[in-house]
Every structure is written in structure tokens, then in C-alpha cells.
Design a protein around this motif. Structure first.
Motif, PDB file in Angstrom:
ATOM      1  N   UNK A  33      28.933  37.407  46.098  1.00  0.00           N
ATOM      2  CA  UNK A  33      30.011  37.101  45.164  1.00  0.00           C
ATOM      3  C   UNK A  33      30.405  38.356  44.389  1.00  0.00           C
ATOM      4  N   UNK A  34      31.677  38.703  44.462  1.00  0.00           N
ATOM      5  CA  UNK A  34      32.241  39.788  43.664  1.00  0.00           C
ATOM      6  C   UNK A  34      33.205  39.165  42.655  1.00  0.00           C
ATOM      7  N   UNK A  35      33.058  39.542  41.397  1.00  0.00           N
ATOM      8  CA  UNK A  35      33.853  38.932  40.325  1.00  0.00           C
ATOM      9  C   UNK A  35      34.897  39.927  39.815  1.00  0.00           C
ATOM     10  N   UNK A  36      36.115  39.452  39.698  1.00  0.00           N
ATOM     11  CA  UNK A  36      37.182  40.226  39.063  1.00  0.00           C
ATOM     12  C   UNK A  36      37.550  39.535  37.758  1.00  0.00           C
ATOM     13  N   UNK A  37      37.613  40.300  36.690  1.00  0.00           N
ATOM     14  CA  UNK A  37      37.977  39.749  35.394  1.00  0.00           C
ATOM     15  C   UNK A  37      38.981  40.682  34.717  1.00  0.00           C
ATOM     16  N   UNK A  38      39.448  40.305  33.560  1.00  0.00           N
ATOM     17  CA  UNK A  38      40.534  41.030  32.919  1.00  0.00           C
ATOM     18  C   UNK A  38      40.076  41.684  31.617  1.00  0.00           C
ATOM     19  N   UNK A  60      31.066  43.519  39.529  1.00  0.00           N
ATOM     20  CA  UNK A  60      32.178  43.121  38.668  1.00  0.00           C
ATOM     21  C   UNK A  60      33.258  44.204  38.679  1.00  0.00           C
ATOM     22  N   UNK A  61      34.496  43.796  38.814  1.00  0.00           N
ATOM     23  CA  UNK A  61      35.636  44.701  38.715  1.00  0.00           C
ATOM     24  C   UNK A  61      36.517  44.232  37.564  1.00  0.00           C
ATOM     25  N   UNK A  62      36.894  45.150  36.694  1.00  0.00           N
ATOM     26  CA  UNK A  62      37.704  44.823  35.526  1.00  0.00           C
ATOM     27  C   UNK A  62      39.146  45.245  35.768  1.00  0.00           C
ATOM     28  N   UNK A  63      40.055  44.277  35.703  1.00  0.00           N
ATOM     29  CA  UNK A  63      41.484  44.536  35.872  1.00  0.00           C
ATOM     30  C   UNK A  63      42.102  44.713  34.489  1.00  0.00           C
ATOM     31  N   UNK A  81      41.440  43.559  46.839  1.00  0.00           N
ATOM     32  CA  UNK A  81      41.306  42.743  48.053  1.00  0.00           C
ATOM     33  C   UNK A  81      41.079  43.640  49.267  1.00  0.00           C
ATOM     34  N   UNK A  82      41.824  44.732  49.349  1.00  0.00           N
ATOM     35  CA  UNK A  82      41.657  45.665  50.468  1.00  0.00           C
ATOM     36  C   UNK A  82      40.275  46.305  50.456  1.00  0.00           C
ATOM     37  N   UNK A  83      39.750  46.555  49.262  1.00  0.00           N
ATOM     38  CA  UNK A  83      38.430  47.172  49.137  1.00  0.00           C
ATOM     39  C   UNK A  83      37.317  46.211  49.516  1.00  0.00           C
ATOM     40  N   UNK A  84      37.369  44.982  48.992  1.00  0.00           N
ATOM     41  CA  UNK A  84      36.258  44.032  49.158  1.00  0.00           C
ATOM     42  C   UNK A  84      36.360  43.206  50.437  1.00  0.00           C
TER      43      UNK A  84
END
Length: 375
Positions: A33-38, A60-63, A81-84
Motif C-alpha cells: 500500500x502506497x498512500x498519497x495525501x495532501x 507516503x507521498x505528499x501532494x 501513478x506513473x512512478x508507482x
């Protein structure tokens, strides 16, 4: 997911699921699971939610965004999306649903949207409802937390066969020590012979703490010598209003306002009962936590609450918007030790259906079904 705190039900479920999913022994039922948050504007970074994800070993990736619904995050989403290269996209709440649909990513891979409901009916909620009417019908599956929410989803155009009802999960409860509870009582100024009624939630209109204040006034009118403290945990826009209300009803000495707390374990251990007075709920995390702690419960029969506990079996359920019914149930439960034990034991027995392991297996099974359809 947009989240600031890891203690909210959706955030807590996601973190625990991500931690467990990667460790499943069956390779057919596991997930990374990879999480993207803001991160918006001048908010502290990283926030508590991001730190909790990292502590759980999740990527975790922060947008970064300048304001709510900043469409400048769309290129960042495409890049991520392209990365993960995810096999499945999962979104939580209105903004995330909207962005997934807007980017068109849902046309490339399965999309599971988690719908947690709306807190209150106001102009902002009506806008959110309108956005979900456009976004959610395009999802492969929409996971919601109770049957009433599922009916509402059908009304905005989501096909019934795409809707999945999945209640929240809760971890095993480990009580605080007697020493810690004694120290907490001293800190809060609550004598040992005083009963404690716990109320946990954002201090806002839909959570209906005002009904608790009015119920307290009714209880005091019946017996002004009762020894009770209502401990309200949470922060929100109604905090000062609730304090003023308690003062106007002459029950301010019965109330303790703690603000936001991350560790509720000593409070659950100290309390004699939990009251959940909400006017609207989905699958309330606090209800599950109280059940796991074996805490007797008085709750309003709203949303998914009656799906999780039965009246007179695991809890006492009352109608919403009714401080009189709330006062009667609280008074009855505080005065009946046998009833407390019966409700507590039944709640502890039923909580196994809501274990994190069961939740993880259920979501992984949903992933597998979605992937099979798109194979």
C-alpha cells in the motif's frame, strides 16, 4: 486521502490495513500500500497522519496544494501513478473521488472509492453531494460504512451491485493501569466516588454534545446530589458554546473539556459508560473502541449504529434529538450495575467481527474480485 490526524476512523483503518496487508502470508491475498495525501498552504508538514503512516512502515507521498480542490495537483497525481504503477486505485472522501474521476485514471485500472458519508446538511455538503453524483458512479466499487449510506449512494446513481458495506475495525483493547487511572482522576479533579460519563467526538452540531448538556441538566434536576462528571474529548467550533450552555444550565461543575487527545486508553479505562449522542453517524470508531474496552454504552440509533449494536443487548439505544431519552438511559445505566455488566460482556463478545484481521481479509478479497473482473 486527505487527513491531518491518524486517530480519525478512516485514517486509522487505512494505516492498520496497509500495515497488515503487506504482511499477509498468502501471496494471493497481500498488497503493498502506497498512500498519497495532501499538504495545503501553511499547514505543518509532515502532519500527524503522515508521521503515523511512516511509523507503520508505509510509503507516503505528499501532494502539495495551494487551496482546497487545487487542480494544480493533477500533474502530480499523473506523475505519481506513473512512478508507482498501482494495480488498484483507492480514494477516500469527496476531493479524492473527484480528482480520480477528473484525471481519467479510473479508465486505466480498477478504482475503489471509500465513501465515509457527510457530517451535516449545509451548503458545503450539498456541493460535495453534487460532486459525488458525478464521481462515484464511475468507480469500480464504492465501499461505504453502513446500509443507510448505501441507500443514499443508490439515490445519486451508484449501481447497487457496485456498493459494498464494510464497517470499520478496532484493535484489541489493553486497559490502563490503576495507577494511571488514579493519576488521571487527580489531574482532572474527579474524586474516586464520582461516576464518569465519557463522550468522544468533534465538538460540532451533528455530534450533538448539546443534547448531553441538556440531559445532564435533567439528571441534576432529578437528583442534585448525584456525583457525576461528563468528560468531553475533542475539539471543534462548538466548544465555547457548549461551555456556555453548561453554565446556563448550572451543570458546569459536572463537565470536563479535555480538547483533542491521541491516547484515549486511560479514559476508556476510567469511565463508567460512553454516551454517543450523534444526530448522524456511519460506522463510528468510538463506538467500536468502547465495545472493545467493555464500556457500557448509551447511543442514538442513527446510521450504522443499530447494525453494530442491538438495543438492550450490547447497548441502550435511544432516538436522536431527544435529551429526555438520553437522560433516562444514562441514569438507568449508571444506577444498574447488573445491566452494565450484561451490556459490557455482550459488547466484548461481538467485537471479534470487527477485528483488523477480518477487515484486512475483507478488503483484500475485494481487491482480488476487482482484479479478476479487469483481467
Amino acid at each position: 486521502m486527505e487527513a491531518r490526524w491518524p486517530t480519525a476512523g478512516p485514517a486509522k483503518n487505512l494505516i492498520e490495513f496497509g500495515r497488515r496487508a503487506a504482511g499477509q502470508g498468502n501471496s494471493e491475498l497481500s498488497a503493498n500500500v502506497t498512500i498519497a495525501t495532501f499538504h495545503r498552504g501553511k499547514e505543518p508538514a509532515p502532519n500527524e497522519f503522515v508521521r503515523a503512516c511512516e511509523k507503520a512502515g508505509l510509503e507516503v507521498h505528499v501532494l502539495r496544494e495551494r487551496f482546497l480542490f487545487d487542480l494544480a495537483v493533477i500533474p502530480a497525481i499523473h506523475k505519481l501513478i506513473a512512478l508507482c504503477k498501482p494495480a488498484i486505485i483507492q480514494s477516500h472522501a469527496v476531493k479524492s473521488h473527484f480528482l480520480i474521476r477528473l484525471t481519467g485514471i479510473n479508465r486505466e485500472r480498477p478504482w475503489i472509492a471509500f465513501h465515509h458519508g457527510y457530517t451535516w446538511t449545509n451548503p458545503k455538503t450539498r456541493i460535495y453531494n453534487y460532486l459525488d453524483r458525478w464521481s462515484l458512479p464511475a468507480a469500480s466499487k464504492v465501499v461505504t460504512v453502513c446500509r443507510p449510506f448505501a441507500y443514499a449512494l443508490e439515490e445519486i446513481g451508484v449501481r447497487p451491485e457496485r456498493i459494498v458495506v464494510q464497517h470499520s475495525s478496532v484493535a484489541t483493547f489493553s486497559p490502563a493501569s490503576d495507577k494511571d487511572v488514579f493519576a488521571l482522576r487527580e489531574t482532572l479533579g474527579i474524586p474516586l466516588d464520582t461516576q464518569v460519563v465519557l463522550c468522544v467526538g468533534r465538538l460540532s452540531r451533528e455530534k450533538a454534545q448539546a443534547d448531553v448538556v441538556e440531559a445532564a441538566a435533567l439528571l441534576r434536576r432529578e437528583n442534585k446530589h448525584r456525583k457525576i462528571r461528563f468528560v468531553l474529548i475533542g475539539e471543534g467550533p462548538d466548544q465555547q458554546q457548549l461551555k456556555d450552555m453548561a453554565r446556563s444550565f448550572s451543570v458546569e461543575d459536572w463537565f470536563v473539556f479535555t480538547g483533542y487527545l491521541s491516547d484515549l486508553r486511560p479514559y476508556y479505562t476510567m469511565a463508567n459508560l460512553l454516551v454517543l449522542p450523534s444526530h448522524t453517524e456511519g460506522s463510528p470508531n468510538v463506538l467500536l473502541e468502547a465495545m472493545a474496552a467493555g464500556l457500557p454504552i448509551v447511543a442514538t440509533a442513527v446510521g450504522g449504529v443499530p447494525e453494530m449494536v442491538a438495543n438492550e443487548k450490547e447497548a441502550l439505544l435511544v432516538e436522536e434529538h431527544n435529551p429526555f431519552a438520553l437522560a433516562r438511559a444514562i441514569g438507568r445505566l449508571l444506577s444498574d450495575a447488573n445491566l452494565q455488566r450484561r451490556l459490557s460482556e455482550a459488547a466484548r463478545q461481538s467485537i471479534f467481527a470487527y477485528s483488523p484481521a477480518a477487515y484486512c481479509d475483507s478488503i483484500l478479497s475485494l481487491y482480488k474480485r476487482c482484479l479478476a473482473v479487469n483481467a
